[in-house]
Design an enzyme around this catalytic site. Structure first.
Site, PDB file in Angstrom:
ATOM      1  N   ARG A  78       0.831  -1.208   0.000  1.00  8.91           N
ATOM      2  CA  ARG A  78       0.000   0.000   0.000  1.00  8.91           C
ATOM      3  C   ARG A  78       0.863   1.254   0.000  1.00  8.91           C
ATOM      4  NH1 ARG A  78      -4.794   0.311   4.044  1.00  8.91           N
ATOM      5  NH2 ARG A  78      -5.511   1.801   2.478  1.00  8.91           N
ATOM      6  N   HIS A 128      -7.482   8.362  11.541  1.00 13.57           N
ATOM      7  CA  HIS A 128      -7.279   6.931  11.326  1.00 13.57           C
ATOM      8  C   HIS A 128      -5.799   6.585  11.243  1.00 13.57           C
ATOM      9  CE1 HIS A 128     -11.607   6.087   9.666  1.00 13.57           C
ATOM     10  NE2 HIS A 128     -11.571   6.403  10.947  1.00 13.57           N
ATOM     11  N   CYS A 136       4.855   0.082  18.964  1.00  8.64           N
ATOM     12  CA  CYS A 136       4.958  -1.262  19.523  1.00  8.64           C
ATOM     13  C   CYS A 136       3.584  -1.930  19.519  1.00  8.64           C
ATOM     14  CB  CYS A 136       5.509  -1.214  20.943  1.00  8.64           C
ATOM     15  SG  CYS A 136       5.621  -2.837  21.740  1.00  8.64           S
ATOM     16  N   CYS A 173      11.376  -3.094  23.520  1.00  7.68           N
ATOM     17  CA  CYS A 173      11.030  -4.400  24.102  1.00  7.68           C
ATOM     18  C   CYS A 173      11.244  -5.566  23.144  1.00  7.68           C
ATOM     19  CB  CYS A 173       9.593  -4.404  24.596  1.00  7.68           C
ATOM     20  SG  CYS A 173       8.365  -4.429  23.265  1.00  7.68           S
ATOM     21  N   SER A 214     -18.128   8.091   3.621  1.00  8.76           N
ATOM     22  CA  SER A 214     -19.442   7.446   3.705  1.00  8.76           C
ATOM     23  C   SER A 214     -20.015   7.455   5.110  1.00  8.76           C
ATOM     24  CB  SER A 214     -19.339   5.992   3.220  1.00  8.76           C
ATOM     25  OG  SER A 214     -18.510   5.239   4.088  1.00  8.76           O
TER      26      SER A 214
END
Length: 272
Positions: A78, A128, A136, A173, A214
């Site tokens: 993408r 979004h 993480c 981590c 939408s």
């Protein structure tokens, strides 16, 4: 609604002295003219799926936990699609509007493709997330990192290399990172998706204009509701009725403009 009536609504919104933000809420329909598929249109990503995934499964954190390499591979596919796309006329018209309205201009986008930024928009709130960043997957900290530019864009059937996978590990981590985007089984928050900031913007908006969305997710509907609640007007610019229409058709300050985003923005620029 006729163009003359829309002009009157625009004039009213522009002339308010208090709570006078002019807020644009953009969705995938704005980027479709750049060649990026929408999500829920007849050719949309969530309608057709992809070569590897079905819509009901691949857009979830649960799917990522079980298939992190596949999701990252699709992410870089993408990213390639987005990088090859160019901002279109509507992106540049929004930049022109921002330059005129200055601090009154607010741009809230559901798009993760970075085209608004590439066109030159500055005052943007990405509800979004985006595909520039990762964090993480275990949420060991609040840190957000740039996705390494060393990782090449991918084709559908091109896997990540071992070296590339190592670059997608949390530096704190050692757990796998994840794209900093909102998936279907997740909730809006302020840290990553600006829920409280954008609700405050909506509260202080005299005119909200929906472009190519939408209204299938919660926060955009809450933003429209907030604007109307505090006396602002909302114009839904879309080719056809949608979830916003269904949810707000009985509200006095909700209006529909059926036409292209590009056509509307040209008219709007003429008004201001």
């Amino acid at each position: 609604m006729s163009k003359n009536n829309i002009k009157e609504i625009i004039k009213e919104g522009l002339n308010r002295s208090r709570r006078n933000n002019v807020t644009f809420l953009t969705g995938a329909g704005v980027s479709s003219a750049s060649g990026i598929p929408t999500y829920r249109g007849s050719d949309g990503i969530w309608i057709k799926g992809t070569k590897f995934y079905k819509p009901e499964s691949f857009g979830t954190f649960k799917h990522f936990k079980n298939n992190p390499d596949e999701v990252w591979q699709y992410t870089f596919f993408r990213k390639k699609m987005f990088a090859e796309a160019l901002p279109n006329e509507s992106h540049y018209d929004l930049v022109a509007i921002e330059n005129i309205l200055k601090e009154r201009f607010q741009l809230i986008t559901q798009n993760i493709d970075n085209l608004h930024q590439r066109a030159g928009s500055k005052n943007i709130f990405e509800i979004h997330g985006n595909l520039r960043e990762m964090r993480c997957s275990d949420e060991c900290s609040k840190e957000v990192y740039e996705i390494p530019s060393k990782i090449s864009f991918k084709d559908y059937d091109e896997d990540l290399t071992t070296e590339e996978k190592e670059l997608l590990v949390c530096p704190q981590c050692d757990k796998v990172t994840r794209p900093n985007i909102l998936w279907f089984d997740e909730y809006y928050n302020e840290r990553n998706f600006k829920i409280h900031t954008t609700l405050k913007i909506a509260k202080n908006t005299s005119l909200m204009i929906i472009l190519g969305s939408s209204g299938a997710t919660n926060l955009p509907n809450s933003l429209v509701q907030q604007t109307i609640k505090y006396g602002g007007s909302v114009i839904d610019v879309n080719m056809e009725d949608n979830n916003f229409t269904e949810n707000f058709k009985d509200k006095k300050r909700f209006y529909s403009y059926r036409g292209t985003v590009s056509e509307f923005l040209k008219d709007f620029l003429n008004e201001i």
